[in-house]
Design a protein around this motif. Structure first.
Motif, mmCIF file in Angstrom:
data_model
loop_
_atom_site.group_PDB
_atom_site.id
_atom_site.type_symbol
_atom_site.label_atom_id
_atom_site.label_comp_id
_atom_site.label_asym_id
_atom_site.label_seq_id
_atom_site.Cartn_x
_atom_site.Cartn_y
_atom_site.Cartn_z
ATOM 1 N N TRP A 310 0.780 -1.222 -0.092
ATOM 2 C CA TRP A 310 -0.183 0.109 -0.179
ATOM 3 C C TRP A 310 0.860 1.453 -0.013
ATOM 4 C CZ3 TRP A 310 -4.500 0.403 -1.518
ATOM 5 C CH2 TRP A 310 -5.665 -0.707 -1.469
ATOM 6 N N ARG A 311 1.784 1.088 0.877
ATOM 7 C CA ARG A 311 2.508 2.436 0.864
ATOM 8 C C ARG A 311 3.486 2.895 -0.123
ATOM 9 N NH1 ARG A 311 7.583 4.254 3.099
ATOM 10 N NH2 ARG A 311 7.258 6.381 4.364
ATOM 11 N N GLU A 312 3.976 1.901 -0.750
ATOM 12 C CA GLU A 312 4.658 2.112 -2.122
ATOM 13 C C GLU A 312 3.807 2.449 -3.224
ATOM 14 O OE1 GLU A 312 8.300 2.069 -2.599
ATOM 15 O OE2 GLU A 312 8.614 2.098 -0.676
ATOM 16 N N TYR A 313 2.528 1.624 -3.074
ATOM 17 C CA TYR A 313 1.679 1.954 -4.224
ATOM 18 C C TYR A 313 1.039 3.352 -4.361
ATOM 19 C CZ TYR A 313 -3.040 1.213 -6.130
ATOM 20 O OH TYR A 313 -4.367 1.761 -7.003
ATOM 21 N N VAL A 314 0.801 4.013 -3.236
ATOM 22 C CA VAL A 314 -0.017 5.070 -3.173
ATOM 23 C C VAL A 314 0.984 6.382 -3.541
ATOM 24 C CG1 VAL A 314 -1.723 4.434 -1.476
ATOM 25 C CG2 VAL A 314 0.323 5.590 -0.663
ATOM 26 N N ARG A 315 2.271 6.206 -3.026
ATOM 27 C CA ARG A 315 3.281 7.033 -3.620
ATOM 28 C C ARG A 315 3.455 6.997 -5.073
ATOM 29 N NH1 ARG A 315 9.117 6.953 -4.852
ATOM 30 N NH2 ARG A 315 9.863 8.900 -4.421
ATOM 31 N N GLY A 316 3.512 5.798 -5.682
ATOM 32 C CA GLY A 316 3.680 5.740 -7.120
ATOM 33 C C GLY A 316 2.543 6.342 -7.795
ATOM 34 N N LEU A 317 1.229 5.897 -7.267
ATOM 35 C CA LEU A 317 0.228 6.514 -7.870
ATOM 36 C C LEU A 317 0.203 7.929 -7.967
ATOM 37 C CD1 LEU A 317 -3.443 4.789 -7.611
ATOM 38 C CD2 LEU A 317 -2.907 7.605 -7.213
ATOM 39 N N TYR A 318 0.335 8.652 -6.638
ATOM 40 C CA TYR A 318 0.627 10.001 -6.436
ATOM 41 C C TYR A 318 1.280 10.659 -7.707
ATOM 42 C CZ TYR A 318 1.309 14.730 -4.545
ATOM 43 O OH TYR A 318 1.376 15.819 -4.057
ATOM 44 N N TRP A 319 2.499 10.171 -7.875
ATOM 45 C CA TRP A 319 3.438 10.925 -8.794
ATOM 46 C C TRP A 319 3.162 10.615 -10.323
ATOM 47 C CZ3 TRP A 319 5.802 15.079 -7.133
ATOM 48 C CH2 TRP A 319 6.054 15.206 -5.786
ATOM 49 N N ALA A 320 2.456 9.401 -10.428
ATOM 50 C CA ALA A 320 2.203 8.852 -12.009
ATOM 51 C C ALA A 320 1.177 9.747 -12.497
ATOM 52 C CB ALA A 320 2.034 7.582 -11.868
ATOM 53 N N ARG A 321 0.139 10.023 -11.461
ATOM 54 C CA ARG A 321 -1.011 10.666 -12.019
ATOM 55 C C ARG A 321 -1.234 12.151 -11.323
ATOM 56 N NH1 ARG A 321 -0.701 7.207 -14.873
ATOM 57 N NH2 ARG A 321 -2.110 5.329 -15.035
ATOM 58 N N MET A 322 -0.448 12.731 -10.420
ATOM 59 C CA MET A 322 -0.486 14.179 -10.361
ATOM 60 C C MET A 322 -0.001 15.123 -11.382
ATOM 61 S SD MET A 322 -1.946 15.280 -7.560
ATOM 62 C CE MET A 322 -1.138 16.781 -6.906
ATOM 63 N N PRO A 323 -0.403 16.279 -11.562
ATOM 64 C CA PRO A 323 -1.447 17.050 -10.821
ATOM 65 C C PRO A 323 -3.069 16.781 -10.967
ATOM 66 C CG PRO A 323 -0.675 18.575 -12.256
ATOM 67 C CD PRO A 323 0.040 17.197 -12.792
ATOM 68 N N ASP A 324 -3.537 16.209 -12.059
ATOM 69 C CA ASP A 324 -4.738 16.158 -12.583
ATOM 70 C C ASP A 324 -5.325 15.375 -11.422
ATOM 71 O OD1 ASP A 324 -4.166 17.321 -14.632
ATOM 72 O OD2 ASP A 324 -4.017 15.686 -15.941
ATOM 73 N N TYR A 325 -4.854 14.415 -10.871
ATOM 74 C CA TYR A 325 -5.432 13.200 -9.950
ATOM 75 C C TYR A 325 -6.206 14.084 -8.882
ATOM 76 C CZ TYR A 325 -6.206 8.981 -6.793
ATOM 77 O OH TYR A 325 -6.842 8.300 -6.247
ATOM 78 N N ALA A 326 -5.745 14.985 -8.299
ATOM 79 C CA ALA A 326 -6.519 15.903 -7.151
ATOM 80 C C ALA A 326 -7.462 16.482 -7.748
ATOM 81 C CB ALA A 326 -5.598 16.714 -6.726
ATOM 82 N N ARG A 327 -7.733 16.666 -8.994
ATOM 83 C CA ARG A 327 -8.916 17.659 -9.320
ATOM 84 C C ARG A 327 -10.222 16.797 -9.902
ATOM 85 N NH1 ARG A 327 -4.606 20.045 -13.300
ATOM 86 N NH2 ARG A 327 -3.508 21.554 -11.771
ATOM 87 N N THR A 328 -10.267 15.550 -9.983
ATOM 88 C CA THR A 328 -11.398 14.960 -10.135
ATOM 89 C C THR A 328 -12.414 14.964 -9.165
ATOM 90 O OG1 THR A 328 -10.334 12.887 -9.728
ATOM 91 C CG2 THR A 328 -10.213 13.500 -11.817
ATOM 92 N N ASN A 329 -13.663 14.720 -9.385
ATOM 93 C CA ASN A 329 -14.712 14.588 -8.305
ATOM 94 C C ASN A 329 -15.795 13.657 -9.040
ATOM 95 O OD1 ASN A 329 -16.654 14.999 -6.576
ATOM 96 N ND2 ASN A 329 -16.763 17.370 -6.493
ATOM 97 N N ALA A 330 -15.366 12.277 -9.255
ATOM 98 C CA ALA A 330 -16.467 11.464 -9.793
ATOM 99 C C ALA A 330 -17.817 11.446 -9.537
ATOM 100 C CB ALA A 330 -15.457 10.102 -9.711
ATOM 101 N N LEU A 331 -18.083 11.675 -8.032
ATOM 102 C CA LEU A 331 -19.310 11.494 -7.428
ATOM 103 C C LEU A 331 -19.839 12.825 -7.358
ATOM 104 C CD1 LEU A 331 -18.756 8.554 -5.083
ATOM 105 C CD2 LEU A 331 -19.646 8.430 -7.249
#
Ligand code: FAD
Ligand code: DLZ
Ligand code: SF4
Length: 518
Positions: A310-331
């Motif tokens: 989990w810890r390595e995964y969330v860190r990888g995901l953060y850097w792979a998908r930022m900055p757009d990742y923080a902007r979505t609001n799917a619901l």
């Protein structure tokens, strides 16, 4: 060549990449306490105290080693209050040939660093963060442009890559994951082990006073401060965890108990995230405990998965998908964060306990974060940005690289399924099964409708009704949607009415102006 090595407050490891080739005769290590880092969100007082104390101890340790340290204190005259301002001043003081830094934990600071490369009069080298087992680029290559990224697949790759809990190409014990053996409820009256407490020393006491005076309006208490602030104490905390808690870690990983905020959890995330411990050494300790018969496999694997997975995964995901990742609001969630997230004053006993634990300790364990404060925010449709800011403020272990994927992805499903195949929505029955909160609550967890019913119950169905267009086609939600389809119109109308009445009351307790900086 004279190098200025700038170490951020969450990079306090002697072998962090910015220090590996340090020349003690010529180089200067810079650490700066700055107002902006304490206030870009108004962090919990204990979180600020933890970091400043850990920074001061780290500076003292490397000074004792003979290294030249330039340490800027928070209340020093001339302190500009920002990383950039302090780096500029340090360049003027030391005239280095170049600057070396390790990449930061937040996008915000990454952008600052790129600015330093453009604007400072000397070259700036940004190095990869060697405290993680999976470099950003490797995760990026694995992730590609796939829309959904599953932790379990990544985790198996990390087991193979590191050889942790492996026998050749096979996972030790023949399975990758022993979760089915975990997740038990605590027996009534169970007394968990004591927290390995680290009472404040003189340095920490000075910092606590400073924080109390400088940030009096920030959320949270300072009284119960018990975090390890040196590497030696963090190693002691690790030893304590492995001996006292790891042997049953998996069994009670999801349990919650009123008045027992720590249970069998490691309490190592602040130390890990600040650099006092490395992920690798913590995983190896747990692996060794299993190999030597001091912990069963389900517990060692479950714990290692949290860090190596989990810890390595969330860190990888953060850097792979930022900055757009923080902007979505799917619901499309837009409700304001209820005031009780700051005060703890709510009749919902589970939330009151989790929030008060958070105030007291800058800590709540995973299931409290996920299934109580998180689940409520999901069901009530709270604006992701406000929920994210709350989580970034209140926990001593919170940095955006780890907070954001957990909140935006795992809890709120605001990423539309990049991280999890379905939202973790749950009714009161889940909380009742995993905790002792409901018995002492003024709501009835078994009642489905009406003013006395547990709000989680009708909010759960209301959530599914409101998001039917987005979620009813999700195969993993087929069962609850079938149940919903069987409900008659009167029952559905009661759910909607209960939810509307309850949600409308949420703003009632907010004083003006709100304490949260929103
Ligand atoms: P334990 O329960 O003993 O777990 C051991 C270690 O595993 C932790 O120290 C941590 O390093 C790692 N870990 C476990 N779960 C996760 C996870 N989901 N993501 C990353 N690492 C994990 N963790 C943070 O470090 N910082 C955060 O800001 C943070 N925000 C969170 C917000 C939400 C809504 C949720 C659901 C989880 C969040 N987590 C965060 C993950 C997890 O809850 C904490 O790492 C954990 O509670 C820390 O306590 P512990 O050290 O006692 O952990
Ligand atoms: C969180 C924090 C705080 C409160 N204060 C400081 C500080 O005074 N000096 C410092 O170097 N770092 C601090 N930090 C940690 C930074 O916010 C962190 O390094 C960035 O968010 C990047 O992860
Ligand atoms: Fe929480 Fe509902 Fe249980 Fe009360 S009855 S503690 S609100 S789950």
């Amino acid at each position: 060549e004279r190098i200025l090595r700038f170490v951020l407050g969450d990079q306090l490891h002697r072998r962090v990449s910015s220090l590996t080739d340090l020349d003690p005769d010529r180089d200067v290590v810079l650490l700066v306490e700055v107002e902006a880092e304490a206030t870009y969100v108004r962090h919990h007082k204990q979180k600020i105290a933890f970091l400043l104390s850990a920074m001061r101890h780290f500076a003292a340790e490397i000074t004792a080693e003979g290294i030249t340290v330039d340490y800027v204190h928070l209340d020093e005259a001339g302190n500009t209050g920002t990383f950039t301002g302090e780096l500029e001043r340090a360049v003027a003081r030391h005239s280095p040939d170049r600057i070396v830094v390790t990449e930061p934990g937040e996008w915000r600071v990454w952008e600052m660093m790129l600015g330093w490369r453009d604007d400072l009069p000397v070259p700036v080298e940004i190095r990869g963060d060697n405290r993680f087992l999976c470099p950003r680029a490797d995760f990026g290559a694995w992730a590609g442009d796939r829309r959904s990224l599953r932790m379990e697949t990544f985790y198996r790759g990390m087991r193979r890559r590191t050889g942790i809990l492996m026998e050749g190409d096979e996972p030790v014990g023949g399975r990758w994951n022993f979760d089915t053996d975990n997740r038990r409820r605590l027996p009534k009256g169970h007394v968990p082990p004591r927290r390995a407490g680290f009472p404040p020393d003189a340095t920490t006491r000075a910092v606590i006073e400073l924080v109390a005076a400088r940030f009096p309006d920030h959320f949270g208490d300072l009284d119960g401060f018990g975090w390890p602030v040196t590497r030696a104490d963090a190693l002691r905390a690790l030893t304590h965890f492995v001996a006292e808690c790891l042997p049953v870690f998996g069994d009670y990983q999801d349990a919650m108990q009123a008045g027992a905020p720590f249970l069998y959890h490691a309490l190592l995330a602040p130390a890990l995230n600040a650099g006092l411990l490395t992920a690798e050494e913590v995983c190896r300790e747990a692996e060794r405990a299993y190999a030597e018969g001091r912990a069963p496999l389900n517990c060692a694997e479950g714990f290692i998965r949290q860090i190596l997975g989990w810890r390595e995964y969330v860190r990888g995901l953060y850097w792979a998908r930022m900055p757009d990742y923080a902007r979505t609001n799917a619901l499309a969630a837009t409700r304001d964060l209820p005031w009780f997230y700051w005060s703890g004053e709510t009749r919902m006993n589970c939330l009151a306990h989790c929030i008060r634990d958070t105030q007291a300790n800058a800590y709540a364990h995973h299931i409290q974060r996920l299934m109580v404060t998180g689940n409520f925010a999901l069901l009530a449709g709270i604006d992701p940005a406000q929920v994210e800011e709350w989580y970034l403020i209140v926990y001593a272990d919170a940095f955006e690289w780890v907070e954001l994927p957990n909140v935006h992805g795992m809890v709120l499903w605001a990423d539309g399924g990049v991280m999890g195949s379905k939202p973790y929505a749950a009714s009161g029955a889940y909380i009742d099964r995993m905790s002792d909160y409901c018995g002492a609550c003024s709501f009835d967890v078994r009642a489905k409708a009406g003013a006395g019913a547990c709000p989680f119950n009708y909010l759960y169905w209301n959530f599914l009704i409101e998001n039917a267009e987005r979620l009813s086609g999700n195969p993993r939600l087929a069962m609850p949607y079938r149940t919903l389809a069987r409900m008659n119109a009167r029952r559905r109308a009661a759910i909607t009415a209960d939810a509307a009445r309850f949600l409308a009351s949420l703003g009632d307790d907010a004083p003006e102006p709100p304490q949260g900086q929103l």
